[in-house]
Motif scaffolding. Sequence first.
Motif, PDB file in Angstrom:
ATOM      1  N   ASN A  11      16.831  83.420 111.668  1.00  9.92           N
ATOM      2  CA  ASN A  11      15.578  82.694 111.786  1.00  9.92           C
ATOM      3  C   ASN A  11      14.540  83.170 110.792  1.00  9.92           C
ATOM      4  N   ILE A  60      14.940  81.124 105.110  1.00  5.79           N
ATOM      5  CA  ILE A  60      14.611  79.709 104.912  1.00  5.79           C
ATOM      6  C   ILE A  60      15.314  79.180 103.676  1.00  5.79           C
ATOM      7  N   ASP A  73      14.271  73.838 104.959  1.00  4.62           N
ATOM      8  CA  ASP A  73      12.986  74.136 105.598  1.00  4.62           C
ATOM      9  C   ASP A  73      11.806  73.595 104.806  1.00  4.62           C
ATOM     10  N   GLY A 125      10.701  65.589 109.389  1.00  3.89           N
ATOM     11  CA  GLY A 125       9.911  66.790 109.159  1.00  3.89           C
ATOM     12  C   GLY A 125       8.436  66.464 109.041  1.00  3.89           C
ATOM     13  N   THR A 178       8.385  69.683 105.390  1.00  5.94           N
ATOM     14  CA  THR A 178       8.840  70.945 105.965  1.00  5.94           C
ATOM     15  C   THR A 178       9.530  70.701 107.298  1.00  5.94           C
ATOM     16  N   SER A 179      10.402  71.626 107.667  1.00  2.40           N
ATOM     17  CA  SER A 179      11.009  71.571 108.999  1.00  2.40           C
ATOM     18  C   SER A 179       9.936  71.896 110.028  1.00  2.40           C
ATOM     19  N   ARG A 204       9.638  74.203 112.083  1.00  3.08           N
ATOM     20  CA  ARG A 204       9.334  75.610 112.354  1.00  3.08           C
ATOM     21  C   ARG A 204       8.449  76.257 111.293  1.00  3.08           C
ATOM     22  N   ILE A 205       8.105  75.505 110.240  1.00  7.63           N
ATOM     23  CA  ILE A 205       7.340  76.061 109.128  1.00  7.63           C
ATOM     24  C   ILE A 205       5.843  75.830 109.317  1.00  7.63           C
ATOM     25  N   LEU A 233       6.355  81.385 110.228  1.00 11.05           N
ATOM     26  CA  LEU A 233       7.345  80.725 111.073  1.00 11.05           C
ATOM     27  C   LEU A 233       6.825  80.588 112.488  1.00 11.05           C
TER      28      LEU A 233
END
Length: 484
Positions: free
Chosen positions: A18, A21, A219, A236, A460-461, A463-464, A481
């Motif tokens: 995790n 990236i 990511d 995203g 971006t994904s 989680r970013i 993150l």
Amino acid sequence: MKNILLSFLFILGCVNNNKEINIVIDAPPSTLEPHSVREIPVLTILSNIYETLLGFDNNMKMTNLLAEYWEKKDSITWEFTLRKNVYFHNGKELTPEDVIYSLKRPFTIPNSEIKIYQDVIDTIYKENDRKVIIKTKKPYPLILFDISMVFIIPENYNPSKEPPCGTGPYRFEKMDEKELLLSFFNKYWGEKPDILRARFVFLRDKEKKLNLLKEGKADIVSYISFSSVDEFANYGNIITTTGLGARYLEFNLKKYPFNLKEFRYALNIGIDREKLCKEAYRGFATPANQYFPPGVFGFDISLPAIKYNPEEAKKIISRIKNIPEIVFDYSYARALIAELIAEDLKKIGLKIRKNPLQSSEFWNKIEKKESYFYIIARIPTNYDGISIISNSFYTFIPEKGKGMQNNINYSNKIVDSIIDEISKIEDEEIVEEKLHYIQNLLLEDIPKIPVVWEKDIFVTSRRIIWTPRLDKLLILKEIKLKRL
């Protein structure tokens, strides 16, 4: 007990994963040489590996990096105190000798875009184990901006023959035709970032980029085309820069008919910038009317918009004899923009042959000055408009680091002399007045055509957490993150 240990190792592996990236960019950097060019794709990679004495935060405010603090001792003497306990990726501790070697090294590289301060440096020497002194030949307040572009490398290190080695938060692992890998440097002097490993994937195909995003294997995807925003938004978060990047039409001023000012004027008023912003950029750009983007020191708010006047442009073109077919070079990534411009130019009576190129081919042609007419982005790396004018419009004198982005063969003795004069002035109001004067000269001469100020689009994904910088560099330590 064994099952508990296995579970712990599994969780640890997930946590480490995790912290990694994947960043998708169109193409590999053209070079990893730290003292050669100021291209954004190159600087994006190198700015994570190397550091400078002084730098800029994501709002383009100057900050201390390897210099813990600095002091102006008198009008020509600058003292820099280095941070303690800073190490290069090869284990060597930072010393004044490394700084002196790095600041002088660009002078030895032909056509380096970094050595613009070469002509004003008198001496650089070590004061003690932590202090470096820079003396200039004359008062030169821009020295702080100039050295902020110089990456510090180990003394006698040759990055042309060895892997990159800096003091930055990330060390170079490897690069091939598909990807480049960086990993966190455990002896980094600064705060430990969220990202411990980054994979830069080189990929141009839109569908493949989308698939990576869908599969959770990307990511950050950089430089999304304006027409693809809706597709990428399904998988995203869409984020943009704030629009400091400027898009220009540039040409070889030694070639007919670009050597004619009236021809350049016809091109300038023959482009429908409003339509371009609406149809090609989908609102992610605004029409440009000068050489300083908004927010850069030197921007003149009083200047009017450039009026679209195809009828007048067509009359001018009709009076110019024997205009040949014009080859229009551009990168595939900007094909839609270039095609709309080509349509506008055909409407005013020009024969245009469109010549889309792969990014590497395009930049190679530009650097060799083999293109006579092309569209290109120029992005300020700080808020200082003086560097924009100096790099782009000063007469090209490579041995002195002058006009290093002047690919258009422009030379104007008045502009050169005022730029030289500005470099000695400390009063900002006077400097701004002179920048406005230079810009008016340039807008009259039209050595190149400002088209739009554009934003770049990233996806971006989920989680970013990241805000793109004004200078468009992608700095890994600034990415956070989400704790999912």
